[in-house]
Write a protein that holds these residues in place. Structure first.
Motif, mmCIF file in Angstrom:
data_model
loop_
_atom_site.group_PDB
_atom_site.id
_atom_site.type_symbol
_atom_site.label_atom_id
_atom_site.label_comp_id
_atom_site.label_asym_id
_atom_site.label_seq_id
_atom_site.Cartn_x
_atom_site.Cartn_y
_atom_site.Cartn_z
ATOM 1 N N VAL A 126 0.840 -1.207 0.000
ATOM 2 C CA VAL A 126 0.000 0.000 0.000
ATOM 3 C C VAL A 126 0.872 1.253 0.000
ATOM 4 O O VAL A 126 0.595 2.218 -0.724
ATOM 5 C CB VAL A 126 -0.949 -0.005 1.215
ATOM 6 N N LEU A 127 1.942 1.249 0.790
ATOM 7 C CA LEU A 127 2.834 2.407 0.852
ATOM 8 C C LEU A 127 3.461 2.687 -0.509
ATOM 9 O O LEU A 127 3.532 3.838 -0.954
ATOM 10 C CB LEU A 127 3.927 2.167 1.895
ATOM 11 N N VAL A 128 3.924 1.627 -1.186
ATOM 12 C CA VAL A 128 4.530 1.799 -2.510
ATOM 13 C C VAL A 128 3.516 2.377 -3.491
ATOM 14 O O VAL A 128 3.823 3.294 -4.266
ATOM 15 C CB VAL A 128 5.093 0.460 -3.022
ATOM 16 N N LEU A 129 2.292 1.867 -3.467
ATOM 17 C CA LEU A 129 1.252 2.357 -4.378
ATOM 18 C C LEU A 129 0.894 3.808 -4.082
ATOM 19 O O LEU A 129 0.661 4.599 -5.010
ATOM 20 C CB LEU A 129 0.011 1.460 -4.278
ATOM 21 N N VAL A 130 0.859 4.177 -2.805
ATOM 22 C CA VAL A 130 0.544 5.562 -2.445
ATOM 23 C C VAL A 130 1.644 6.505 -2.920
ATOM 24 O O VAL A 130 1.371 7.549 -3.531
ATOM 25 C CB VAL A 130 0.341 5.692 -0.919
ATOM 26 N N PHE A 131 2.900 6.141 -2.664
ATOM 27 C CA PHE A 131 4.021 6.974 -3.130
ATOM 28 C C PHE A 131 4.009 7.090 -4.650
ATOM 29 O O PHE A 131 4.243 8.163 -5.209
ATOM 30 C CB PHE A 131 5.355 6.392 -2.654
ATOM 31 N N PHE A 132 3.758 5.976 -5.329
ATOM 32 C CA PHE A 132 3.723 5.997 -6.789
ATOM 33 C C PHE A 132 2.607 6.908 -7.283
ATOM 34 O O PHE A 132 2.798 7.666 -8.248
ATOM 35 C CB PHE A 132 3.520 4.580 -7.332
ATOM 36 N N SER A 133 1.446 6.841 -6.664
ATOM 37 C CA SER A 133 0.314 7.660 -7.091
ATOM 38 C C SER A 133 0.622 9.145 -6.962
ATOM 39 O O SER A 133 0.398 9.925 -7.902
ATOM 40 C CB SER A 133 -0.923 7.300 -6.258
ATOM 41 N N PHE A 134 1.161 9.562 -5.809
ATOM 42 C CA PHE A 134 1.491 10.979 -5.613
ATOM 43 C C PHE A 134 2.579 11.418 -6.591
ATOM 44 O O PHE A 134 2.505 12.506 -7.165
ATOM 45 C CB PHE A 134 1.948 11.214 -4.171
ATOM 46 N N ASN A 135 3.601 10.568 -6.784
ATOM 47 C CA ASN A 135 4.685 10.915 -7.695
ATOM 48 C C ASN A 135 4.192 11.018 -9.136
ATOM 49 O O ASN A 135 4.567 11.942 -9.872
ATOM 50 C CB ASN A 135 5.785 9.863 -7.589
ATOM 51 N N ASN A 136 3.337 10.084 -9.542
ATOM 52 C CA ASN A 136 2.816 10.082 -10.906
ATOM 53 C C ASN A 136 1.964 11.325 -11.165
ATOM 54 O O ASN A 136 2.080 11.965 -12.229
ATOM 55 C CB ASN A 136 1.991 8.819 -11.133
#
Length: 307
Positions: A126-136
């Protein structure tokens, strides 16, 4: 005949990680105290620390620096909190399940807790997906093309810069000359460096091209950096918002005098910008001045088969 069976099992109470929970309330209090201490320290940080030691002095140097700074700082806060929590749990396990003085034998060597293992797998995902979403989302915001009022064709060359301006139907250019650092180690004259002028409050498209080898356009205070690759055009879209002088440099090792490939950025008001354009030459220094690998002294070199 009497047969005796021997075992290696020691007498006395055995140690089991499933039977010892320690002081759960005390451990939670320690973790909360650590997090609270970290939050308290953050509130007393200097201006540099609050912006994550990024090189932009002003938060809104451009229309993108604020969002980039927030993403950087919030990401560090998140990973620090997660790190403190993880380290706290590890320390708690070491203390709570440590071997007591009167214990004998070994604790259970194989044990599992399926809900806990699923939790420890799901949370990092979940943490990886959240970071990826904000970065994207941030990358899309920064890299979305805009109909800019000012277009500057920036052409990097060994070891300087050419700036071709297109503004309100006029075309102007500045041909940069290589800077020379002082051999005694002292600073050179900043005013002699190539200077890129940008108007404050106007949307700008920087068209990035290279005349020879791979370079990289970097203005640290703008918090953006992009490669300049021969035969490929890259773009930076931004709106300078704070007037001032900023340092720029090539951030890609491009040859012997890479360290001297410096330039200035002057963000000025519109009237000053127009006045600076009026001092420049008409037209553009386009790709006709790019290096042509197969041309030597104006003669086209023909390659035979196998070359």
């Amino acid at each position: 005949m009497k047969t005796t069976f021997c075992t290696n099992k020691e007498e006395g109470p055995s140690v089991s990680s499933q039977d010892r929970t320690g002081s759960r309330g005390s451990a939670k209090a320690k973790v909360l105290a650590l997090v609270g201490t970290g939050a308290l320290l953050l509130t007393g940080c200097s201006a540099e620390a609050k912006r994550g030691w990024l090189p932009n002095v002003e938060r809104d140097t451009t229309n993108h620096t604020g969002a980039i700074q927030d993403f950087w700082v919030n990401s560090w806060i998140a990973v620090i909190v997660i790190g403190v929590l993880t380290w706290g749990l590890m320390l708690w396990c070491v203390i709570a399940y440590r071997r007591r003085k009167n214990d004998t034998g070994y604790p259970r060597q194989l044990s599992y807790n399926m809900p806990l293992e699923i939790f420890y797998t799901a949370i990092p995902l979940v943490l990886v997906l959240v970071f990826f979403s904000f970065n994207n989302n941030l990358e899309k915001q920064i890299n979305t093309p805009v109909d800019s009022e000012v277009v500057v064709d920036v052409r990097a060359k060994q070891w300087s810069w050419d700036f071709n301006y297109s503004y309100q139907g006029t075309e102007k250019y500045y041909a940069g000359e290589q800077a020379h650092l002082n051999t005694d180690g002292s600073e050179g004259v900043r005013e002699e460096l190539p200077t890129l002028y940008l108007p404050a409050g106007k949307s700008v498209t920087l068209v990035l091209n290279s005349r020879d080898v791979i370079h990289s356009f970097w203005v640290p205070a703008f918090l953006q950096k992009l490669d300049m690759i021969p035969g490929k055009t890259n773009y930076i879209y931004l709106t300078p918002q704070v007037e001032g002088s900023y340092d720029g440099k090539c951030a890609e090792l491009c040859g012997e005098y890479h360290s001297e490939m410096l330039f200035n950025v002057e963000v000025v008001n519109e009237s000053e910008f127009k006045a600076q354009l009026a001092k420049m030459e008409d037209g553009h220094l386009g790709e006709e001045y790019d290096r042509q690998p197969d041309v030597v002294n104006g003669v086209v070199v023909e390659h035979g088969e196998g070359e």
